[in-house]
Scaffold this motif. Structure first.
Motif, PDB file in Angstrom:
ATOM      1  N   TYR A  24       0.712  -1.196  -0.113  1.00  0.00           N
ATOM      2  CA  TYR A  24       0.029   0.012  -0.022  1.00  0.00           C
ATOM      3  C   TYR A  24       0.883   1.222   0.214  1.00  0.00           C
ATOM      4  CZ  TYR A  24      -3.943  -2.996   0.921  1.00  0.00           C
ATOM      5  OH  TYR A  24      -5.000  -3.885   0.595  1.00  0.00           O
ATOM      6  N   GLY A  25       1.992   1.266   0.545  1.00  0.00           N
ATOM      7  CA  GLY A  25       2.904   2.341   0.473  1.00  0.00           C
ATOM      8  C   GLY A  25       3.760   2.394  -0.793  1.00  0.00           C
ATOM      9  N   PHE A  26       4.169   1.030  -1.368  1.00  0.00           N
ATOM     10  CA  PHE A  26       4.833   0.973  -2.445  1.00  0.00           C
ATOM     11  C   PHE A  26       4.092   1.689  -3.686  1.00  0.00           C
ATOM     12  CE2 PHE A  26       7.173  -3.213  -1.230  1.00  0.00           C
ATOM     13  CZ  PHE A  26       7.905  -2.306  -0.105  1.00  0.00           C
ATOM     14  N   LEU A 239       6.925   6.928   1.984  1.00  0.00           N
ATOM     15  CA  LEU A 239       7.464   6.551   3.403  1.00  0.00           C
ATOM     16  C   LEU A 239       6.669   6.895   4.615  1.00  0.00           C
ATOM     17  CD1 LEU A 239      10.121   5.584   4.725  1.00  0.00           C
ATOM     18  CD2 LEU A 239      10.868   8.194   4.375  1.00  0.00           C
ATOM     19  N   TRP A 240       5.776   8.111   4.533  1.00  0.00           N
ATOM     20  CA  TRP A 240       5.116   8.161   5.665  1.00  0.00           C
ATOM     21  C   TRP A 240       3.762   6.858   5.679  1.00  0.00           C
ATOM     22  CZ3 TRP A 240      -0.400   8.766   5.790  1.00  0.00           C
ATOM     23  CH2 TRP A 240      -0.882   9.292   6.999  1.00  0.00           C
ATOM     24  N   ALA A 241       3.209   6.381   4.577  1.00  0.00           N
ATOM     25  CA  ALA A 241       2.285   5.612   4.519  1.00  0.00           C
ATOM     26  C   ALA A 241       2.752   4.196   5.237  1.00  0.00           C
ATOM     27  CB  ALA A 241       1.764   5.118   3.281  1.00  0.00           C
ATOM     28  N   LEU A 242       4.170   3.649   4.914  1.00  0.00           N
ATOM     29  CA  LEU A 242       4.879   2.667   5.355  1.00  0.00           C
ATOM     30  C   LEU A 242       4.630   2.570   6.681  1.00  0.00           C
ATOM     31  CD1 LEU A 242       7.382   2.057   2.611  1.00  0.00           C
ATOM     32  CD2 LEU A 242       5.406   0.469   3.005  1.00  0.00           C
ATOM     33  N   ILE A 243       5.154   3.803   7.394  1.00  0.00           N
ATOM     34  CA  ILE A 243       5.330   3.818   8.707  1.00  0.00           C
ATOM     35  C   ILE A 243       4.012   3.965   9.598  1.00  0.00           C
ATOM     36  CG2 ILE A 243       6.512   5.352  10.406  1.00  0.00           C
ATOM     37  CD1 ILE A 243       8.471   6.433   8.721  1.00  0.00           C
ATOM     38  N   GLU A 244       3.005   4.760   8.890  1.00  0.00           N
ATOM     39  CA  GLU A 244       1.889   4.846   9.598  1.00  0.00           C
ATOM     40  C   GLU A 244       0.950   3.510   9.668  1.00  0.00           C
ATOM     41  OE1 GLU A 244      -1.412   6.909  11.403  1.00  0.00           O
ATOM     42  OE2 GLU A 244       0.933   7.221  11.158  1.00  0.00           O
ATOM     43  N   ILE A 245       1.275   2.566   8.578  1.00  0.00           N
ATOM     44  CA  ILE A 245       0.682   1.440   8.732  1.00  0.00           C
ATOM     45  C   ILE A 245       1.034   0.451   9.914  1.00  0.00           C
ATOM     46  CG2 ILE A 245       0.396  -0.822   7.368  1.00  0.00           C
ATOM     47  CD1 ILE A 245       0.175   0.848   4.774  1.00  0.00           C
ATOM     48  N   TYR A 246       2.407   0.583   9.989  1.00  0.00           N
ATOM     49  CA  TYR A 246       2.944  -0.237  11.122  1.00  0.00           C
ATOM     50  C   TYR A 246       2.779   0.455  12.379  1.00  0.00           C
ATOM     51  CZ  TYR A 246       5.311  -4.407   9.656  1.00  0.00           C
ATOM     52  OH  TYR A 246       5.692  -5.806   9.058  1.00  0.00           O
ATOM     53  N   ARG A 247       2.789   1.584  12.516  1.00  0.00           N
ATOM     54  CA  ARG A 247       2.515   2.473  13.684  1.00  0.00           C
ATOM     55  C   ARG A 247       1.087   2.166  14.253  1.00  0.00           C
ATOM     56  NH1 ARG A 247       0.159   6.496  16.008  1.00  0.00           N
ATOM     57  NH2 ARG A 247      -0.950   6.955  14.123  1.00  0.00           N
ATOM     58  N   ARG A 248       0.132   2.118  13.312  1.00  0.00           N
ATOM     59  CA  ARG A 248      -1.103   1.667  13.751  1.00  0.00           C
ATOM     60  C   ARG A 248      -1.392   0.283  14.080  1.00  0.00           C
ATOM     61  NH1 ARG A 248      -5.781   5.096  10.085  1.00  0.00           N
ATOM     62  NH2 ARG A 248      -4.804   7.028  10.045  1.00  0.00           N
ATOM     63  N   GLY A 276      -3.252   5.251   2.298  1.00  0.00           N
ATOM     64  CA  GLY A 276      -2.579   5.483   1.258  1.00  0.00           C
ATOM     65  C   GLY A 276      -3.182   6.736   0.574  1.00  0.00           C
ATOM     66  N   LEU A 277      -4.482   6.955   0.910  1.00  0.00           N
ATOM     67  CA  LEU A 277      -5.169   7.967   0.302  1.00  0.00           C
ATOM     68  C   LEU A 277      -4.730   9.381   0.910  1.00  0.00           C
ATOM     69  CD1 LEU A 277      -7.446   9.277  -1.598  1.00  0.00           C
ATOM     70  CD2 LEU A 277      -9.140   8.594   0.293  1.00  0.00           C
ATOM     71  N   LEU A 278      -4.542   9.216   2.271  1.00  0.00           N
ATOM     72  CA  LEU A 278      -4.189  10.368   3.145  1.00  0.00           C
ATOM     73  C   LEU A 278      -2.903  10.836   2.677  1.00  0.00           C
ATOM     74  CD1 LEU A 278      -5.469   9.414   6.595  1.00  0.00           C
ATOM     75  CD2 LEU A 278      -6.589  11.187   5.264  1.00  0.00           C
ATOM     76  N   ALA A 279      -1.897   9.789   2.674  1.00  0.00           N
ATOM     77  CA  ALA A 279      -0.632  10.098   1.892  1.00  0.00           C
ATOM     78  C   ALA A 279      -0.758  10.997   0.867  1.00  0.00           C
ATOM     79  CB  ALA A 279       0.270   8.870   2.151  1.00  0.00           C
TER      80      ALA A 279
END
Length: 285
Positions: A24-26, A239-248, A276-279
């Motif tokens: 989803y981040g890629f 990068l933000w999306a990848l980190i946010e997914i794992y943080r959540r 992903g949309l927010l990013a």
């Protein structure tokens, strides 16, 4: 042997099939960087699969991993074989200048899973997290692009946060393989034995241990937060999306009361799409 483009296509298909969180981040990256990340992911995925396949533990698994290391040696030396990964992988390593040590560190990390191991201190566990997760983040930032010399150290911390989250989520699966990814000093500090972790049953002590690990993971997420701002403009949403997914995912584990002893906890697809949309529209924060 596949052409470079055919190899990239193979890596894209494998990543879409297997990278349930990362894809989803890629998808937010420009095409060339997305293809490059897929090639690196395919290498990391193969390493991980070798350590987790049935019967992998012990001498047989170590022999398979040694063969994989030798294949990497030969590939980097210019020898060709029929593995569909290598044409794209070689193109990425050359194009983005990824340090080759990252790939050998990954092999060393997953190889350590093939023999009984214990972590006396968190520093020992940190080294393991570095090898199996931080090196993936370090590889990624060479593809994302960065100017600040601080970026590699922040990517290292981010990788440790990811792996500590994985350890919390996968305690039952790891116990089924006879693996304990908590340090002896941490277990002793909360009065939990190694056998108690291996039973993978909810106890007050095990919850205290996981709370401690979760707090540590949050600290690494917080410490690595500036990394997003150091990436190139076209890579920051991914990068933000990848980190946010794992943080959540860490938040979900905590909100469940560390109920990680049944079906694997995960973020639903709609939530990952929403991230992903927010990013993509710049609503990050």
């Amino acid at each position: 042997m596949l052409s470079v483009e055919q190899s990239y296509d193979w890596c894209r298909r494998l990543t879409k099939q297997r990278a349930r969180n990362f894809y989803y981040g890629f998808a937010l990256l420009p095409r060339a960087k997305r293809d490059a990340i897929c090639a690196v992911y395919a290498f990391m995925r193969y390493c991980d699969d070798l350590s987790d396949e049935p019967g992998a533990d012990g001498d047989h698994g170590l022999a398979k991993m040694a063969e994989w290391r030798a294949e990497l040696d030969c590939t980097l030396a210019g020898e060709r074989n029929n593995n569909p990964l290598w044409p794209a992988f070689l193109d990425v390593v050359a194009r983005y200048g990824i340090p080759r040590s990252c790939f050998y560190d990954m092999i060393d990390g997953v190889s350590s899973d093939l023999r009984p191991q214990r972590f006396d201190t968190f520093e020992d566990l940190y080294r393991y997290c570095y090898r199996v997760a931080s090196v993936a983040g370090l590889s990624a930032i060479y593809i994302f692009g960065f100017d600040s010399p601080e970026a590699p150290a922040l990517a290292e911390k981010c990788g440790v946060a990811f792996q500590l989250t994985n350890i919390l989520r996968d305690v039952r699966e790891d116990a089924g393989r006879g693996r304990v990814y908590y340090s002896e000093d941490d277990m002793q500090s909360v009065g939990v034995s190694r056998d108690e972790v291996l039973r993978a049953e909810r106890t007050d002590g095990l919850v205290r241990l996981m709370e401690h690990q979760a707090a540590r993971a949050r600290a690494y997420y917080d410490a690595s937060a500036p990394l997003v701002g150091l990436g190139s403009n076209d890579s920051r949403p991914a990068l933000w999306a990848l980190i946010e997914i794992y943080r959540r995912l860490l938040v979900r584990i905590e909100e469940s009361g560390f109920n990680v002893f049944g079906p694997r906890l995960r973020l639903p697809a709609w939530e990952k799409c929403w991230i992903g949309l927010l990013a993509g529209v710049g609503r990050r924060g």
